[in-house]
Scaffold this motif. Structure first.
Motif, short mmCIF file in Angstrom:
data_model
loop_
_atom_site.label_atom_id
_atom_site.label_comp_id
_atom_site.label_asym_id
_atom_site.label_seq_id
_atom_site.Cartn_x
_atom_site.Cartn_y
_atom_site.Cartn_z
N ALA A 1 79.37 10.66 -7.77
CA ALA A 1 79.19 11.77 -6.84
C ALA A 1 80.46 12.03 -6.02
CB ALA A 1 78.02 11.48 -5.91
N LYS A 2 81.09 10.97 -5.57
CA LYS A 2 82.30 11.12 -4.75
C LYS A 2 83.43 11.72 -5.57
CE LYS A 2 85.52 8.54 -1.79
NZ LYS A 2 85.87 7.20 -1.23
N GLU A 3 83.62 11.20 -6.78
CA GLU A 3 84.69 11.71 -7.64
C GLU A 3 84.44 13.16 -8.03
OE1 GLU A 3 82.94 8.97 -8.12
OE2 GLU A 3 84.16 7.28 -8.86
N THR A 4 83.18 13.48 -8.31
CA THR A 4 82.82 14.86 -8.66
C THR A 4 83.18 15.82 -7.54
OG1 THR A 4 81.00 14.12 -10.08
CG2 THR A 4 80.90 16.39 -9.28
N GLN A 5 82.80 15.46 -6.32
CA GLN A 5 83.07 16.34 -5.19
C GLN A 5 84.56 16.44 -4.90
OE1 GLN A 5 80.76 18.34 -3.87
NE2 GLN A 5 82.56 19.26 -2.90
N THR A 6 85.30 15.36 -5.10
CA THR A 6 86.75 15.39 -4.90
C THR A 6 87.41 16.39 -5.84
OG1 THR A 6 86.84 13.08 -4.14
CG2 THR A 6 88.87 14.01 -5.04
N ILE A 7 87.01 16.36 -7.11
CA ILE A 7 87.61 17.26 -8.09
C ILE A 7 87.20 18.70 -7.82
CG2 ILE A 7 87.76 17.85 -10.55
CD1 ILE A 7 87.24 14.90 -11.17
N ILE A 8 85.92 18.92 -7.53
CA ILE A 8 85.45 20.29 -7.25
C ILE A 8 86.18 20.86 -6.05
CG2 ILE A 8 83.48 21.61 -6.40
CD1 ILE A 8 81.69 19.92 -8.21
N ASN A 9 86.31 20.07 -5.00
CA ASN A 9 86.98 20.53 -3.78
C ASN A 9 88.43 20.90 -4.07
OD1 ASN A 9 88.75 19.63 -1.19
ND2 ASN A 9 86.81 20.52 -0.54
N ALA A 10 89.10 20.08 -4.86
CA ALA A 10 90.50 20.35 -5.19
C ALA A 10 90.63 21.65 -5.99
CB ALA A 10 91.08 19.18 -5.98
N LEU A 11 89.84 21.79 -7.04
CA LEU A 11 89.94 22.97 -7.90
C LEU A 11 89.59 24.25 -7.15
CD1 LEU A 11 88.35 21.58 -11.21
CD2 LEU A 11 90.78 21.87 -10.69
N GLN A 12 88.53 24.20 -6.36
CA GLN A 12 88.12 25.40 -5.64
C GLN A 12 89.13 25.81 -4.58
OE1 GLN A 12 84.13 24.41 -4.27
NE2 GLN A 12 83.22 25.46 -6.01
N ASN A 13 89.98 24.88 -4.18
CA ASN A 13 91.00 25.19 -3.18
C ASN A 13 92.39 25.29 -3.79
OD1 ASN A 13 89.75 25.16 -0.27
ND2 ASN A 13 88.72 23.52 -1.41
N GLY A 14 92.43 25.51 -5.11
CA GLY A 14 93.68 25.82 -5.77
C GLY A 14 94.59 24.65 -6.06
N ARG A 15 94.03 23.42 -6.05
CA ARG A 15 94.85 22.24 -6.33
C ARG A 15 94.54 21.71 -7.73
NH1 ARG A 15 92.62 21.05 -1.30
NH2 ARG A 15 91.42 19.28 -2.13
N ASP A 16 95.58 21.48 -8.50
CA ASP A 16 95.39 20.83 -9.79
C ASP A 16 95.11 19.35 -9.57
OD1 ASP A 16 95.93 23.24 -11.08
OD2 ASP A 16 98.07 22.79 -11.33
N ILE A 17 94.48 18.72 -10.57
CA ILE A 17 94.07 17.32 -10.48
C ILE A 17 94.69 16.52 -11.62
CG2 ILE A 17 92.10 15.80 -10.99
CD1 ILE A 17 91.95 16.33 -8.18
N THR A 18 95.21 15.35 -11.30
CA THR A 18 95.55 14.36 -12.32
C THR A 18 94.48 13.29 -12.28
OG1 THR A 18 97.94 14.75 -12.14
CG2 THR A 18 97.23 12.66 -13.09
N LEU A 19 93.77 13.12 -13.38
CA LEU A 19 92.66 12.18 -13.47
C LEU A 19 93.03 11.05 -14.42
CD1 LEU A 19 89.67 11.47 -12.88
CD2 LEU A 19 89.05 12.93 -14.83
N ILE A 20 93.07 9.83 -13.90
CA ILE A 20 93.49 8.68 -14.69
C ILE A 20 92.35 7.68 -14.80
CG2 ILE A 20 95.17 6.81 -14.90
CD1 ILE A 20 97.08 8.43 -13.17
#
Length: 376
Positions: A22-41
């Motif tokens: 849940a935490k990781e999901t919300q982190t990624i959603i928040n980043a994408l919706q605010n125009g930030r790309d994500i590096t997921l390792i």
């Protein structure tokens, strides 16, 4: 659609069959919706692909009129193969109306002739391209221009992104970065399993993608949340999965998601009481099915490398792998030979280096190695 076994070992179905994160999901959603790309390792088979699909499902639920696209480039070996896969993934996907989709693709893709097929259920066109080496960079630019033309928000996940560092062509990171940074309506998830390469790509000041994304590393699912997820499905079968029994499995597989799912899938398919013996039986069943594959794989390695694999497997995790104590205990060759063998095993993803030390990447292979009485 109902499924027969809730412990999925491939694909993504729905949130009901997705455990925690849940935490990781919300982190990624928040980043994408605010125009930030994500590096997921994350190590392979730890669940990063499932997490990406879960994030995309949640985004669709929240926003509706968006485009989510996923591509796994693990099997690509050149920029040409990357471009073909990118074209196959994105061309025709920006518009729901087939005629508009065809028109948009034709408007932007001029360097080669796309071949269209149509989804039988949705009617959405899918394009493949024949690509001449001389047209590769031109076609790549056209695909990114096509993406830039979208009147919808787009989210694209590129899995095993570190693969581009193995392409024979030079300057691929800089080339991709030069296009990606100028597409304001598209955000990216760059996912990868080789931690040291991914960190070098995104954290080194010498690299084109330096500090261009938000970094997120995922590890195993917390055991309490995983137990609650699993126990609920067994309870629906009127079968009891106790916390101590689950903990035995979790500790044995170190909570590595895909391997956990494989065993839970087997346990769910049985109709007898769940105890530690049943877990052992399920593991034995899975390992025996893979024996031929493991034996065949190891024939490609010298005896010293196989002995090192068995030594690591017997210890579970090795911190000081070049220490005299470890080498003597397992009758290995000189430290230089061990180091050379280790490098190849890590490169070929048979051994994985984590913070605690070196471990066998394939948890089932590790179990199998511990059961062998002789060195090949």
């Amino acid at each position: 659609m109902n499924i027969n076994n809730p412990f999925l070992i491939s694909g993504y179905h729905s949130p009901a069959y997705f455990c925690d994160r849940a935490k990781e999901t919300q982190t990624i959603i928040n980043a994408l919706q605010n125009g930030r790309d994500i590096t997921l390792i994350a190590p392979r088979r730890m669940g990063k692909t499932g997490l990406i699909k879960h994030v995309f499902h949640q985004l669709k639920e929240q926003q509706g009129d968006i485009v989510t696209l996923y591509m796994d480039i693990y099997s690509t070996r050149s920029i040409g193969q990357f471009i073909r896969l990118l074209a196959n993934t994105v061309l025709g996907q920006l518009d729901s109306a087939p005629q508009k989709a065809l028109k948009r693709v034709s408007q932007f893709i001029k360097s080669c002739r796309p071949v269209f097929t149509f989804d039988e259920l949705t009617g959405v066109p899918k394009a493949t391209i024949e690509l001449a080496p001389s047209a590769e960079e031109t076609t790549l630019k056209e695909i990114f221009d096509y993406l830039k033309s979208a009147d919808k928000r787009c989210y694209i996940a590129i899995d095993e992104f570190q693969q581009i560092t193995d392409y024979p062509e030079k300057g691929i990171e800089a080339l991709l970065r030069s296009y990606i940074q100028f597409i304001p309506n598209v955000n990216f998830i760059f996912a990868g399993s080789k931690q040291h390469i991914m960190q070098e790509m995104f954290l080194s000041a010498k690299k084109p993608f330096y500090q261009s994304t938000q970094l997120l590393t995922i590890d195993r699912i917390e055991p309490g949340a995983y137990y609650e997820f699993a126990e609920a499905f067994f309870a629906q079968q009127q079968r009891e999965l106790t916390q101590p029994t689950f903990n035995t499995l979790y500790e044995r597989l170190e909570g590595h998601t895909w391997y956990m799912q494989c065993v839970l899938n087997r346990l769910y398919s049985y109709s007898v009481a769940i105890d530690e013996q049943l877990i052992a039986n399920a593991l034995t069943e899975i390992i025996e099915e893979s024996t031929y594959a493991y034996e065949n794989l190891l024939t490609a390695y010298p005896s010293g490398s196989v002995r090192l694999l068995k030594a690591i497997a017997s210890e579970g995790c090795v911190k000081e792998i070049l220490s005299g104590d470890f080498i003597t205990k397992h009758r290995l060759k000189a430290a230089s030979s061990v180091n050379s063998a280790l490098k190849k095993l890590v490169d070929n993803e048979l051994v994985y280096k984590k913070t605690e030390g070196y471990t066998i990447y394939d948890r089932f292979m590790g179990e199998w190695l511990r059961r062998q009485d002789s060195v090949f």
